[in-house]
Design a protein around this motif. Structure first.
Motif, PDB file in Angstrom:
ATOM      1  N   ILE A  98     -12.251 -82.475   7.268  1.00 14.71           N
ATOM      2  CA  ILE A  98     -12.966 -83.216   6.541  1.00 14.71           C
ATOM      3  C   ILE A  98     -12.256 -84.468   6.233  1.00 14.71           C
ATOM      4  O   ILE A  98     -12.970 -85.605   6.000  1.00 14.71           O
ATOM      5  CB  ILE A  98     -13.390 -82.677   5.218  1.00 14.71           C
ATOM      6  N   ASP A  99     -10.956 -84.426   6.511  1.00 12.09           N
ATOM      7  CA  ASP A  99     -10.188 -85.912   6.220  1.00 12.09           C
ATOM      8  C   ASP A  99     -10.667 -86.895   7.058  1.00 12.09           C
ATOM      9  O   ASP A  99     -10.789 -88.015   6.889  1.00 12.09           O
ATOM     10  CB  ASP A  99      -8.531 -85.528   6.289  1.00 12.09           C
ATOM     11  N   GLU A 100     -10.931 -86.665   8.443  1.00  8.60           N
ATOM     12  CA  GLU A 100     -11.451 -87.522   9.328  1.00  8.60           C
ATOM     13  C   GLU A 100     -12.820 -88.130   8.782  1.00  8.60           C
ATOM     14  O   GLU A 100     -12.960 -89.586   8.982  1.00  8.60           O
ATOM     15  CB  GLU A 100     -11.646 -87.024  10.700  1.00  8.60           C
ATOM     16  N   GLN A 101     -13.648 -87.244   8.210  1.00  5.14           N
ATOM     17  CA  GLN A 101     -14.896 -87.733   8.009  1.00  5.14           C
ATOM     18  C   GLN A 101     -14.844 -88.693   6.716  1.00  5.14           C
ATOM     19  O   GLN A 101     -15.794 -89.519   6.222  1.00  5.14           O
ATOM     20  CB  GLN A 101     -16.094 -86.816   7.660  1.00  5.14           C
ATOM     21  N   ALA A 111     -18.470 -83.429   1.772  1.00  6.06           N
ATOM     22  CA  ALA A 111     -19.079 -82.023   2.032  1.00  6.06           C
ATOM     23  C   ALA A 111     -20.632 -82.174   1.840  1.00  6.06           C
ATOM     24  O   ALA A 111     -21.226 -81.112   2.456  1.00  6.06           O
ATOM     25  CB  ALA A 111     -18.834 -81.641   0.368  1.00  6.06           C
ATOM     26  N   PHE A 112     -21.310 -83.069   1.333  1.00  6.24           N
ATOM     27  CA  PHE A 112     -22.803 -83.130   1.678  1.00  6.24           C
ATOM     28  C   PHE A 112     -23.050 -83.089   2.913  1.00  6.24           C
ATOM     29  O   PHE A 112     -24.037 -82.429   3.464  1.00  6.24           O
ATOM     30  CB  PHE A 112     -23.135 -84.647   0.738  1.00  6.24           C
ATOM     31  N   PHE A 113     -22.433 -83.956   3.730  1.00  2.00           N
ATOM     32  CA  PHE A 113     -22.706 -84.001   5.260  1.00  2.00           C
ATOM     33  C   PHE A 113     -22.320 -82.614   5.997  1.00  2.00           C
ATOM     34  O   PHE A 113     -23.290 -82.478   6.738  1.00  2.00           O
ATOM     35  CB  PHE A 113     -22.232 -85.246   5.924  1.00  2.00           C
ATOM     36  N   PHE A 114     -21.528 -81.995   5.508  1.00  2.00           N
ATOM     37  CA  PHE A 114     -21.091 -80.942   6.216  1.00  2.00           C
ATOM     38  C   PHE A 114     -22.216 -79.788   5.766  1.00  2.00           C
ATOM     39  O   PHE A 114     -22.556 -79.023   6.613  1.00  2.00           O
ATOM     40  CB  PHE A 114     -19.727 -80.351   5.642  1.00  2.00           C
ATOM     41  N   SER A 115     -22.569 -79.899   4.559  1.00  2.00           N
ATOM     42  CA  SER A 115     -23.685 -78.785   4.140  1.00  2.00           C
ATOM     43  C   SER A 115     -25.075 -78.991   4.887  1.00  2.00           C
ATOM     44  O   SER A 115     -25.688 -78.377   5.422  1.00  2.00           O
ATOM     45  CB  SER A 115     -24.111 -79.310   2.509  1.00  2.00           C
ATOM     46  N   SER A 116     -25.429 -80.549   5.156  1.00  2.00           N
ATOM     47  CA  SER A 116     -26.407 -80.885   6.179  1.00  2.00           C
ATOM     48  C   SER A 116     -26.521 -80.179   7.425  1.00  2.00           C
ATOM     49  O   SER A 116     -27.371 -79.789   7.925  1.00  2.00           O
ATOM     50  CB  SER A 116     -26.942 -82.526   6.094  1.00  2.00           C
ATOM     51  N   GLN A 117     -25.271 -80.280   7.928  1.00  2.00           N
ATOM     52  CA  GLN A 117     -24.860 -79.664   9.175  1.00  2.00           C
ATOM     53  C   GLN A 117     -25.228 -78.096   9.181  1.00  2.00           C
ATOM     54  O   GLN A 117     -25.493 -77.463  10.122  1.00  2.00           O
ATOM     55  CB  GLN A 117     -23.617 -80.110   9.887  1.00  2.00           C
ATOM     56  N   THR A 118     -24.714 -77.620   8.212  1.00  2.00           N
ATOM     57  CA  THR A 118     -24.671 -75.998   8.147  1.00  2.00           C
ATOM     58  C   THR A 118     -26.099 -75.758   7.683  1.00  2.00           C
ATOM     59  O   THR A 118     -26.743 -74.754   8.523  1.00  2.00           O
ATOM     60  CB  THR A 118     -23.724 -75.636   6.891  1.00  2.00           C
ATOM     61  N   LEU A 119     -26.806 -76.546   6.881  1.00  2.00           N
ATOM     62  CA  LEU A 119     -28.263 -76.054   6.455  1.00  2.00           C
ATOM     63  C   LEU A 119     -28.997 -76.243   7.735  1.00  2.00           C
ATOM     64  O   LEU A 119     -29.974 -75.356   8.035  1.00  2.00           O
ATOM     65  CB  LEU A 119     -28.746 -76.891   5.287  1.00  2.00           C
ATOM     66  N   THR A 120     -29.077 -76.998   8.655  1.00  2.00           N
ATOM     67  CA  THR A 120     -29.793 -76.977   9.871  1.00  2.00           C
ATOM     68  C   THR A 120     -29.130 -76.424  10.933  1.00  2.00           C
ATOM     69  O   THR A 120     -29.719 -76.507  12.204  1.00  2.00           O
ATOM     70  CB  THR A 120     -30.017 -78.833  10.177  1.00  2.00           C
ATOM     71  N   GLY A 123     -24.167 -77.841  13.160  1.00  2.00           N
ATOM     72  CA  GLY A 123     -22.745 -77.713  13.488  1.00  2.00           C
ATOM     73  C   GLY A 123     -22.050 -78.413  14.547  1.00  2.00           C
ATOM     74  O   GLY A 123     -21.624 -77.858  15.694  1.00  2.00           O
ATOM     75  N   TYR A 124     -21.900 -79.632  14.503  1.00  2.00           N
ATOM     76  CA  TYR A 124     -21.133 -80.529  15.221  1.00  2.00           C
ATOM     77  C   TYR A 124     -19.697 -80.094  15.494  1.00  2.00           C
ATOM     78  O   TYR A 124     -19.203 -80.405  16.676  1.00  2.00           O
ATOM     79  CB  TYR A 124     -21.015 -81.810  14.708  1.00  2.00           C
ATOM     80  N   GLY A 125     -18.884 -79.506  14.790  1.00  3.36           N
ATOM     81  CA  GLY A 125     -17.638 -78.694  14.694  1.00  3.36           C
ATOM     82  C   GLY A 125     -16.495 -79.599  14.385  1.00  3.36           C
ATOM     83  O   GLY A 125     -15.365 -79.149  14.499  1.00  3.36           O
ATOM     84  N   HIS A 126     -16.829 -80.744  13.859  1.00  5.93           N
ATOM     85  CA  HIS A 126     -15.813 -81.694  13.442  1.00  5.93           C
ATOM     86  C   HIS A 126     -15.147 -81.101  11.919  1.00  5.93           C
ATOM     87  O   HIS A 126     -14.040 -81.001  11.673  1.00  5.93           O
ATOM     88  CB  HIS A 126     -16.327 -82.939  13.090  1.00  5.93           C
ATOM     89  N   ILE A 127     -16.081 -80.212  11.252  1.00  4.49           N
ATOM     90  CA  ILE A 127     -15.602 -79.671   9.940  1.00  4.49           C
ATOM     91  C   ILE A 127     -15.979 -78.292  10.184  1.00  4.49           C
ATOM     92  O   ILE A 127     -16.934 -77.842  10.518  1.00  4.49           O
ATOM     93  CB  ILE A 127     -16.401 -80.359   8.915  1.00  4.49           C
ATOM     94  N   SER A 128     -15.083 -77.430   9.567  1.00  7.14           N
ATOM     95  CA  SER A 128     -15.239 -76.018   9.393  1.00  7.14           C
ATOM     96  C   SER A 128     -14.571 -75.483   8.199  1.00  7.14           C
ATOM     97  O   SER A 128     -13.675 -75.987   7.789  1.00  7.14           O
ATOM     98  CB  SER A 128     -14.334 -75.296  10.730  1.00  7.14           C
ATOM     99  N   PRO A 129     -15.363 -74.371   7.582  1.00  8.97           N
ATOM    100  CA  PRO A 129     -14.810 -73.732   6.298  1.00  8.97           C
ATOM    101  C   PRO A 129     -13.346 -72.991   6.571  1.00  8.97           C
ATOM    102  O   PRO A 129     -13.292 -72.171   7.550  1.00  8.97           O
ATOM    103  CB  PRO A 129     -16.031 -72.954   6.028  1.00  8.97           C
ATOM    104  N   LEU A 130     -12.698 -72.789   5.666  1.00  9.28           N
ATOM    105  CA  LEU A 130     -11.516 -72.143   5.496  1.00  9.28           C
ATOM    106  C   LEU A 130     -11.455 -71.410   4.369  1.00  9.28           C
ATOM    107  O   LEU A 130     -11.931 -71.580   3.216  1.00  9.28           O
ATOM    108  CB  LEU A 130     -10.209 -72.965   5.490  1.00  9.28           C
TER     109      LEU A 130
END
Length: 324
Positions: A98-101, A111-120, A123-130
């Motif tokens: 997420i640091d890059e974004q 976090a909002f944009f990661f949520s939109s990728q997960t909801l839809t 999953g671009y792969g730039h961010i992943s949950p730990l």
């Protein structure tokens, strides 16, 4: 059989044969319209349960397109906002990459944009949950996204698959000369290119009258039509009620109609050949929407080997002397 019993049976038969549009006979006002010009019933419900009042599916299917799109967009934004808040509460450090974004946006919006990728499920792969908690929230969000878009797809299909007839009615109902008498007339046109077949129209007159006890009640009368059924509704249809001595409209005047709150209730039913489904349209004319001594002008003309119907002329009429 006693006279008293016979009178009761006669009263019962009279009640069974009484015409009623479904609005009942009670009247509390002489200026209350039963059906609005758009076809909706002029009835408000009080004391409904919340689920009956909400009726979410019906609301989503019938609301205007702009409101529908706005509700979908707001729902999408709010769901992402909720999950973004959860990720932010757990800790941004649990989102790898997420640091890059977040170089150009705040961590929350990352976090909002990661949520939109997960909801839809993009999953671009730039961010992943730990971590277990973050992965659990992401898994729940993916499930919510699948269910949400399945519901939206169903609603969109429902809106497109539901027949939506667009029948235009003349602004006024005319009292015009007809044959050697007079007639009550209104005109309607199918505005859409879809075809309606086996179209039937029912016309009912409603007015306030005093019964034998002097109580004001609402009475209903079916109006006999020149024709109430046509096979193909391809152009326009001028519906005519001949005003014969047997007509409940016989010897009516504008003054009598205003005093009795006269209203003409119209129900149209037909078959949409594209959907093979029945369509229903309603409207009404109040006493102040009657025009006396005019008749409609033709709106159908020939052009080459076909016909042209001018929808802009649906209300056009000329003066015409009524028959005595």
């Amino acid at each position: 059989m006693s006279k008293k019993v016979g009178a009761k049976i006669s009263k019962l038969e009279e009640e069974r044969n009484r015409k009623d549009s479904g609005f009942g006979t009670a009247t509390t006002s002489t200026r209350a319209r039963l059906i609005l010009p758009d076809g909706s019933f002029n009835v408000k419900r009080k004391g409904q349960s919340f689920s009956a009042w909400l009726n979410l599916y019906h609301r989503m299917i019938t609301m205007p397109v702009f409101e529908f799109v706005l509700v979908i967009a707001l729902s999408y934004f709010v769901v992402n906002l909720v999950f973004a808040g959860m990720y932010y509460w757990i800790g941004i450090e649990h989102l790898s990459g997420i640091d890059e974004q977040t170089q150009f946006v705040s961590p929350f919006w990352g976090a909002f944009f990661f949520s939109s990728q997960t909801l839809t499920t993009v999953g671009y792969g730039h961010i992943s949950p730990l971590g277990s908690l973050t992965n659990a929230v992401a898994a729940v969000e993916a499930l919510v996204g699948l269910m949400m878009f399945a519901l939206i797809t169903g609603l969109v299909y429902g809106r497109f698959s539901t027949p939506s007839p667009k029948i235009l009615f003349s602004r006024n109902i005319l009292v015009s000369p007809y044959l050697d008498m007079n007639g009550l007339m209104f005109r309607m046109i199918n505005e859409r290119n879809s075809h309606l077949i086996n179209v039937k129209v029912n016309v009912m007159m409603s007015r306030n009258e005093k019964d034998e006890t002097g109580k004001l009640t609402r009475k209903y009368y079916n109006l006999a039509l020149e024709r109430d059924f046509i096979q193909f509704f391809s152009t326009s249809w001028t519906v005519v009620h001949p005003i014969t001595p047997d007509s409940p409209f016989f010897e009516e005047t504008p003054e009598k109609m205003a005093a009795s709150d006269t209203e003409i209730l119209i129900a149209v039913e037909g078959m949409n050949d594209a959907y093979s489904d029945s369509v229903h349209v309603r409207t009404s004319y109040l006493y102040n929407e009657f025009v006396w001594g005019r008749k409609f002008v033709p709106i159908l003309s020939e052009k080459g080997t076909g016909y042209i119907i001018d929808l802009d002329k649906i209300n056009d009429s000329i003066e015409a002397s009524l028959n005595s």
